[in-house]
Design an enzyme around this catalytic site. Sequence first.
Site, PDB file in Angstrom:
ATOM      1  N   GLY A  46     -43.288 -70.929 -53.092  1.00  0.00           N
ATOM      2  CA  GLY A  46     -42.578 -71.383 -51.896  1.00  0.00           C
ATOM      3  C   GLY A  46     -41.093 -71.411 -52.169  1.00  0.00           C
ATOM      4  N   GLN A  51     -32.455 -73.965 -51.207  1.00  0.00           N
ATOM      5  CA  GLN A  51     -32.515 -73.605 -52.636  1.00  0.00           C
ATOM      6  C   GLN A  51     -31.676 -72.359 -52.940  1.00  0.00           C
ATOM      7  OE1 GLN A  51     -37.055 -74.030 -52.742  1.00  0.00           O
ATOM      8  NE2 GLN A  51     -36.487 -74.667 -54.810  1.00  0.00           N
ATOM      9  N   CYS A 101     -40.919 -76.938 -59.544  1.00  0.00           N
ATOM     10  CA  CYS A 101     -39.923 -76.566 -58.532  1.00  0.00           C
ATOM     11  C   CYS A 101     -38.951 -75.579 -59.151  1.00  0.00           C
ATOM     12  CB  CYS A 101     -39.169 -77.809 -58.060  1.00  0.00           C
ATOM     13  SG  CYS A 101     -37.932 -77.455 -56.797  1.00  0.00           S
ATOM     14  N   LEU A 102     -38.636 -74.518 -58.414  1.00  0.00           N
ATOM     15  CA  LEU A 102     -37.705 -73.508 -58.933  1.00  0.00           C
ATOM     16  C   LEU A 102     -36.316 -74.101 -59.153  1.00  0.00           C
ATOM     17  CD1 LEU A 102     -38.841 -70.493 -56.734  1.00  0.00           C
ATOM     18  CD2 LEU A 102     -39.361 -70.902 -59.154  1.00  0.00           C
ATOM     19  N   HIS A 143     -43.905 -80.251 -50.090  1.00  0.00           N
ATOM     20  CA  HIS A 143     -42.861 -80.080 -51.112  1.00  0.00           C
ATOM     21  C   HIS A 143     -41.653 -79.345 -50.506  1.00  0.00           C
ATOM     22  CE1 HIS A 143     -41.523 -78.757 -55.322  1.00  0.00           C
ATOM     23  NE2 HIS A 143     -40.863 -77.934 -54.534  1.00  0.00           N
ATOM     24  N   GLU A 144     -41.922 -78.262 -49.758  1.00  0.00           N
ATOM     25  CA  GLU A 144     -40.839 -77.479 -49.149  1.00  0.00           C
ATOM     26  C   GLU A 144     -40.119 -78.283 -48.078  1.00  0.00           C
ATOM     27  OE1 GLU A 144     -40.106 -75.096 -50.791  1.00  0.00           O
ATOM     28  OE2 GLU A 144     -41.998 -74.641 -51.759  1.00  0.00           O
ATOM     29  N   HIS A 147     -37.471 -80.508 -49.309  1.00  0.00           N
ATOM     30  CA  HIS A 147     -36.183 -79.838 -49.575  1.00  0.00           C
ATOM     31  C   HIS A 147     -35.274 -79.883 -48.347  1.00  0.00           C
ATOM     32  CE1 HIS A 147     -36.588 -78.199 -53.612  1.00  0.00           C
ATOM     33  NE2 HIS A 147     -37.751 -77.625 -53.326  1.00  0.00           N
TER      34      HIS A 147
HETATM   35  O1  GNR Z   1     -43.456 -72.334 -57.211  1.00  0.00           O
HETATM   36  C1  GNR Z   1     -43.691 -73.500 -56.892  1.00  0.00           C
HETATM   37  N1  GNR Z   1     -44.875 -74.062 -57.271  1.00  0.00           N
HETATM   38  C2  GNR Z   1     -45.315 -75.287 -56.779  1.00  0.00           C
HETATM   39  C3  GNR Z   1     -46.394 -75.881 -57.408  1.00  0.00           C
HETATM   40  C4  GNR Z   1     -46.891 -77.070 -56.940  1.00  0.00           C
HETATM   41  C5  GNR Z   1     -46.327 -77.688 -55.860  1.00  0.00           C
HETATM   42  C6  GNR Z   1     -45.228 -77.127 -55.238  1.00  0.00           C
HETATM   43  C7  GNR Z   1     -44.738 -75.926 -55.688  1.00  0.00           C
HETATM   44  S1  GNR Z   1     -43.397 -75.215 -54.865  1.00  0.00           S
HETATM   45  C8  GNR Z   1     -42.681 -74.287 -56.157  1.00  0.00           C
HETATM   46  C9  GNR Z   1     -41.530 -73.435 -55.639  1.00  0.00           C
HETATM   47  C10 GNR Z   1     -40.432 -74.337 -55.127  1.00  0.00           C
HETATM   48  O2  GNR Z   1     -39.655 -74.912 -55.825  1.00  0.00           O
HETATM   49  N2  GNR Z   1     -40.359 -74.509 -53.845  1.00  0.00           N
HETATM   50  O3  GNR Z   1     -39.440 -75.336 -53.324  1.00  0.00           O
HETATM   51 NI    NI Z   2     -39.067 -76.826 -54.842  1.00  0.00          NI
END
Ligand code: GNR
Ligand code: NI
Length: 176
Positions: A46, A51, A101-102, A143-144, A147
Site C-alpha cells: 500500500g 508518503q 511501513c515504507l 493503516h493507509e 497516513h
Molecule cells: O507494505 C506494507 N505492508 C504492510 C503490512 C502490514 C500492514 C500494513 C502494511 S502497509 C505497508 C506499506 C505502507 O507503508 N503503506 O503506507
Molecule cells: Ni505506511
Amino acid sequence: MAILPILEAPDPRLRTISTPVEAIDDELQTLIDDMFETMYEAPGIGLAAIQVGVPKRILVIDLQERESDEEDAPVVRNPMVFINPQILEGSEQLSIYNEGCLSVPEQYAEVERPATIRASWMDREGRIHEQTLDGLLATCLQHEMDHLEGILFIDHLSRLKREMVLKKLQKARRAA
Ligand code: GNR
Ligand code: NI
C-alpha cells in the site's frame, strides 16, 4: 511513469493532514500511476500520496497475494485505488497484525485494529464504492487512512515501544 522518493520518519511532512481530491484529471492519473510504480518497486502492499510528499487523500493498495498456498505459486496483481476514502463503521472485534511501513523501513510491530470495516471511496474513474472489508485489506486500508491524518503505525504503540522502533531505525541508518 516514475519511481518517486518515499518520505521516512521523522520527516515532519508525514504529519500533514491530507486534503480531499476535488477533480480527477490527467495530473492525478499520472500521480496514481507513479504511486503504483513506487509501491511495487519498494516493494509494499500500500502507499498513501503523502508518503511521496503529496498531501492529497489518495491511496493505492495491491495485496499481491499468491494464487494458491504453494510457496512458488504465482503472485496475482490486484491494483486498487482509493480516493477520498471514509470508514463508515468498524467492528468491535479486533485483529492483530504485524505491521510495517515504507516510511519506517524494516521495522515491524503488532497493531490492533477493527477486524472488519465498512468503507466508501472513489476509484480512479470517479466511481463510488461502498463495501465491507476484512482480513489484510481491512488492516492495510486502516493503516493507509491513518497516513491521511498524519498518523504512523508506531503511534499505536506504547511510548516505550515507539521510541525503541525509532532508535532502531536511526541505528540502521547510521550503519547503512
Ligand atoms: O507494505 C506494507 N505492508 C504492510 C503490512 C502490514 C500492514 C500494513 C502494511 S502497509 C505497508 C506499506 C505502507 O507503508 N503503506 O503506507
Ligand atoms: Ni505506511
